[in-house]
Design a protein around this motif. Structure first.
Motif, PDB file in Angstrom:
ATOM      1  N   ILE A 271      37.895  56.483  29.692  1.00 42.11           N
ATOM      2  CA  ILE A 271      38.588  57.570  28.996  1.00 42.11           C
ATOM      3  C   ILE A 271      37.562  58.635  28.614  1.00 42.11           C
ATOM      4  N   LEU A 272      37.673  59.795  29.241  1.00 44.14           N
ATOM      5  CA  LEU A 272      36.733  60.886  28.970  1.00 44.14           C
ATOM      6  C   LEU A 272      37.056  61.591  27.655  1.00 44.14           C
ATOM      7  N   TRP A 273      38.343  61.877  27.451  1.00 45.73           N
ATOM      8  CA  TRP A 273      38.772  62.570  26.240  1.00 45.73           C
ATOM      9  C   TRP A 273      40.051  61.937  25.718  1.00 45.73           C
ATOM     10  N   ASP A 274      40.132  61.868  24.410  1.00 43.20           N
ATOM     11  CA  ASP A 274      41.319  61.347  23.724  1.00 43.20           C
ATOM     12  C   ASP A 274      41.527  62.298  22.545  1.00 43.20           C
ATOM     13  N   ARG A 275      42.435  63.274  22.707  1.00 44.94           N
ATOM     14  CA  ARG A 275      42.457  64.396  21.773  1.00 44.94           C
ATOM     15  C   ARG A 275      43.859  64.948  21.583  1.00 44.94           C
ATOM     16  N   ASN A 276      43.995  65.836  20.609  1.00 41.81           N
ATOM     17  CA  ASN A 276      45.229  66.586  20.380  1.00 41.81           C
ATOM     18  C   ASN A 276      45.205  67.806  21.289  1.00 41.81           C
ATOM     19  N   TYR A 277      46.192  67.924  22.176  1.00 44.93           N
ATOM     20  CA  TYR A 277      46.141  69.019  23.145  1.00 44.93           C
ATOM     21  C   TYR A 277      46.430  70.385  22.526  1.00 44.93           C
ATOM     22  N   GLN A 278      46.834  70.415  21.266  1.00 41.70           N
ATOM     23  CA  GLN A 278      47.005  71.695  20.582  1.00 41.70           C
ATOM     24  C   GLN A 278      45.742  72.147  19.854  1.00 41.70           C
ATOM     25  N   ASP A 279      44.734  71.281  19.799  1.00 32.57           N
ATOM     26  CA  ASP A 279      43.471  71.604  19.121  1.00 32.57           C
ATOM     27  C   ASP A 279      42.549  72.339  20.091  1.00 32.57           C
ATOM     28  N   ARG A 280      42.478  73.635  19.967  1.00 31.89           N
ATOM     29  CA  ARG A 280      41.693  74.429  20.913  1.00 31.89           C
ATOM     30  C   ARG A 280      40.190  74.245  20.695  1.00 31.89           C
ATOM     31  N   TYR A 281      39.791  73.893  19.478  1.00 29.61           N
ATOM     32  CA  TYR A 281      38.366  73.693  19.215  1.00 29.61           C
ATOM     33  C   TYR A 281      37.806  72.496  19.984  1.00 29.61           C
ATOM     34  N   SER A 282      38.647  71.498  20.232  1.00 30.97           N
ATOM     35  CA  SER A 282      38.167  70.305  20.943  1.00 30.97           C
ATOM     36  C   SER A 282      38.451  70.365  22.440  1.00 30.97           C
ATOM     37  N   ASP A 283      38.919  71.491  22.911  1.00 34.06           N
ATOM     38  CA  ASP A 283      39.254  71.632  24.330  1.00 34.06           C
ATOM     39  C   ASP A 283      37.977  71.544  25.168  1.00 34.06           C
ATOM     40  N   PRO A 284      37.862  70.551  26.051  1.00 30.47           N
ATOM     41  CA  PRO A 284      36.635  70.407  26.854  1.00 30.47           C
ATOM     42  C   PRO A 284      36.559  71.381  28.017  1.00 30.47           C
ATOM     43  N   GLY A 285      37.621  72.153  28.253  1.00 26.56           N
ATOM     44  CA  GLY A 285      37.641  73.064  29.384  1.00 26.56           C
ATOM     45  C   GLY A 285      38.331  72.444  30.584  1.00 26.56           C
ATOM     46  N   ARG A 286      38.256  73.114  31.689  1.00 25.97           N
ATOM     47  CA  ARG A 286      38.890  72.624  32.923  1.00 25.97           C
ATOM     48  C   ARG A 286      37.817  72.380  33.977  1.00 25.97           C
ATOM     49  N   PHE A 287      38.084  71.450  34.859  1.00 23.79           N
ATOM     50  CA  PHE A 287      37.114  71.110  35.892  1.00 23.79           C
ATOM     51  C   PHE A 287      37.007  72.231  36.933  1.00 23.79           C
ATOM     52  N   VAL A 288      35.803  72.437  37.397  1.00 20.53           N
ATOM     53  CA  VAL A 288      35.568  73.383  38.493  1.00 20.53           C
ATOM     54  C   VAL A 288      35.996  72.713  39.789  1.00 20.53           C
ATOM     55  N   THR A 289      36.736  73.443  40.609  1.00 20.81           N
ATOM     56  CA  THR A 289      37.248  72.883  41.864  1.00 20.81           C
ATOM     57  C   THR A 289      36.811  73.725  43.050  1.00 20.81           C
ATOM     58  N   ARG A 290      36.989  73.160  44.216  1.00 21.65           N
ATOM     59  CA  ARG A 290      36.707  73.849  45.473  1.00 21.65           C
ATOM     60  C   ARG A 290      37.782  73.474  46.474  1.00 21.65           C
ATOM     61  N   ARG A 291      37.818  74.172  47.595  1.00 20.24           N
ATOM     62  CA  ARG A 291      38.740  73.847  48.686  1.00 20.24           C
ATOM     63  C   ARG A 291      38.046  72.906  49.653  1.00 20.24           C
ATOM     64  N   ASN A 292      38.717  71.822  50.019  1.00 16.65           N
ATOM     65  CA  ASN A 292      38.127  70.889  50.977  1.00 16.65           C
ATOM     66  C   ASN A 292      38.521  71.256  52.402  1.00 16.65           C
ATOM     67  N   ALA A 293      38.233  70.366  53.344  1.00 15.78           N
ATOM     68  CA  ALA A 293      38.507  70.653  54.754  1.00 15.78           C
ATOM     69  C   ALA A 293      39.989  70.806  55.031  1.00 15.78           C
ATOM     70  N   PHE A 294      40.842  70.226  54.196  1.00 19.61           N
ATOM     71  CA  PHE A 294      42.289  70.359  54.356  1.00 19.61           C
ATOM     72  C   PHE A 294      42.832  71.621  53.684  1.00 19.61           C
ATOM     73  N   GLY A 295      41.968  72.355  52.988  1.00 16.51           N
ATOM     74  CA  GLY A 295      42.436  73.523  52.254  1.00 16.51           C
ATOM     75  C   GLY A 295      43.021  73.184  50.898  1.00 16.51           C
ATOM     76  N   SER A 296      42.852  71.938  50.447  1.00 16.09           N
ATOM     77  CA  SER A 296      43.375  71.496  49.156  1.00 16.09           C
ATOM     78  C   SER A 296      42.302  71.603  48.077  1.00 16.09           C
ATOM     79  N   ARG A 297      42.735  71.812  46.857  1.00 14.34           N
ATOM     80  CA  ARG A 297      41.820  71.902  45.725  1.00 14.34           C
ATOM     81  C   ARG A 297      41.356  70.508  45.301  1.00 14.34           C
ATOM     82  N   VAL A 298      40.032  70.294  45.260  1.00  9.59           N
ATOM     83  CA  VAL A 298      39.458  69.039  44.790  1.00  9.59           C
ATOM     84  C   VAL A 298      38.322  69.354  43.825  1.00  9.59           C
ATOM     85  N   LEU A 299      37.887  68.339  43.069  1.00 12.07           N
ATOM     86  CA  LEU A 299      36.824  68.523  42.096  1.00 12.07           C
ATOM     87  C   LEU A 299      35.497  68.823  42.785  1.00 12.07           C
TER      88      LEU A 299
END
Length: 462
Positions: free
Chosen positions: A410-438
């Motif tokens: 478990i990376l984060w266990d938090r209140n999703y309305q608490d903006r101060y504890s928001d860890p952000g969003r993962f950076v993604t890229r397009r793979n060989a299929f054209g799909s978004r992956v981490l």
């Protein structure tokens, strides 16, 4: 003279006034041109700029709107009546030095553009243009910034997913108005042929209040006519052939490798209590040649669910393609029978099912809250998330998809309305299929966020 004076106010009241505009200086403040929306290709070599007006015209606002089964439809054009349209396109090459923004040529007069979709090779952009009596398919060549019309105004965009590219980038799967469509019934003037009958079976159940539901047999008839489509394979030269016959097609999605297509059809019986997405439906996998492979889900009519916002249906749900695999389905099953009142250790279990989709699904992980989705990376790394409305809690799980027996972290266990504890969003890229992956580098994932805190806002890349 006295009589004329008394009548003069009445005469003034009959003057036919047009809509008036405010002084120019006020109009300039209100009608400020909007900044364009931006679409980038995968390699970030070209940028497509989409322009639109800030407000809809009186003509657009006065069009007839039909509200059926939770949909709001313009029956004259077969597209959502609240669709946001763009009226100008420009392209800029981001690789060439001193490249200028080129306005797209070949567009129709007074364009109303929507449903933009990159081709898999990222060299073209498909989109729709809404005319006064229908919806056309157009395609934009990015390099030359030239647009071309491919079909007449016969697209059916009422249920969404109107255009989907085949993997070869040379043809598009398009929802077209069914040849079986019948005339619509004017509900306001139609004479009822019998009563509207609802049947109660004595079961106690709560239900939410939904807007724009079906109300009678006339509504049912109109819904069917506006939902029926035929699927056509449209080539870039404008030629086309029917790919699949008439049905009420809802969601359509290609597998990452483009070899399979998952198609959901809406079926009868309808309901006057819930929107169309809770009507019975059938989800089937086909090859790109329209050969049936396997029916992966048959959903019944869902008129009642257990009490609570986190209640869900029993059986498979949230069917999606696994982004890092060629053709693997992922879905969730409720372990609490879909009832938030049942106390269980885990609410959901997530499974995957490989092609040809008729084997035994493999368990990937269980979530403490209601499953919310997965961001894929590779065979060893993926991040799942869940949430629980009652407590506003959300958890993120780092897990190994190839080793279901390993314990998720478990990376984060938090209140999703608490903006101060928001860890952000993962950076993604397009793979060989054209799909978004981490994006992963040296066994590290990256996060980008707004960085709200008690001391101010500090955007970050972590």
């Amino acid at each position: 003279m006295l009589m004329t004076a008394l009548l003069s106010p009445l005469l003034t009241a009959q003057v036919n006034l047009d809509y008036q505009k405010p002084p120019a200086e006020i109009l300039e403040l209100v009608d400020v041109p909007l900044a364009p929306s931006v679409l980038l290709d995968n390699k970030q070599e070209h940028m497509l700029l989409l322009y639109r007006d800030a407000f809809k015209s009186i003509d657009e606002l006065s069009k007839k709107e039909m509200r059926l089964g939770g949909l709001r439809i313009d029956p004259a054009t077969s597209i959502g009546s609240r669709t946001r349209y763009y009226n100008k396109l420009s392209v800029k090459n981001l690789v060439e030095e001193d490249a200028v923004v080129k306005e797209v040529s070949g567009l129709p007069k007074a364009p109303k553009l929507a449903n933009f979709s990159w081709s898999p090779d990222q060299l073209k952009m498909a989109f729709t243009h809404t005319t006064s009596d229908g919806v056309e398919l157009w395609v934009l060549d990015i390099e030359s910034a030239t647009a071309t019309k491919l079909t007449e105004a016969k697209i059916n965009a009422n249920m969404g997913d109107a255009i989907n590219w085949f993997e070869d980038s040379q043809s598009i799967l398009v929802k077209m108005i069914s040849s079986e469509r019948e005339a619509l019934i004017d509900v306001g003037n139609a004479v009822p042929t019998g009563p509207t009958i609802s049947v109660a079976d004595g079961k106690k159940a709560q239900n939410r209040t939904y807007q724009d539901l079906l109300q009678n047999k006339n509504d049912e008839h109109n819904f069917v006519q506006l939902a029926l489509s035929e699927l056509y394979n449209v080539e870039l030269d404008g030629s086309s052939e029917r790919w699949m016959g008439s049905a009420m097609y809802d969601n359509i999605s290609f597998s990452p490798n483009g070899e399979y297509i998952m198609i959901t059809r809406v079926e009868r019986p309808f309901s006057y209590l819930v929107p169309y997405y809770r009507f019975p439906s059938n989800t089937t996998i086909y090859t790109k040649s329209a050969e049936k492979v396997e029916t992966v889900l048959e959903s019944p009519l869902i008129e009642d669910l257990p009490k609570g916002f986190m209640a869900v249906e029993k059986g498979r749900r949230n069917l999606q393609w696994r982004a890092d695999k060629a053709a693997t389905l992922v879905f969730a099953l409720a372990l609490d029978e879909g009832d938030p009142q049942n106390e269980v250790e885990f609410r959901d279990e997530v499974f995957q099912l490989d092609a040809p989709f008729n084997g035994t699904p493999v368990s990937l992980l269980k979530t403490i809250n209601r499953y919310g989705g997965i961001q894929w990376c590779n065979d060893e790394v993926a991040v799942a998330r869940d949430q629980w409305w009652n407590s506003r809690n959300t958890k993120s799980y780092l897990f190994n998809p190839s080793d279901p027996k390993s314990e998720p972290v478990i990376l984060w266990d938090r209140n999703y309305q608490d903006r101060y504890s928001d860890p952000g969003r993962f950076v993604t890229r397009r793979n060989a299929f054209g799909s978004r992956v981490l994006t992963i580098h040296n066994n590290r994932l990256f996060l980008i966020g707004s960085g709200y805190s008690e001391k101010g806002q500090f955007p970050f890349l972590d």
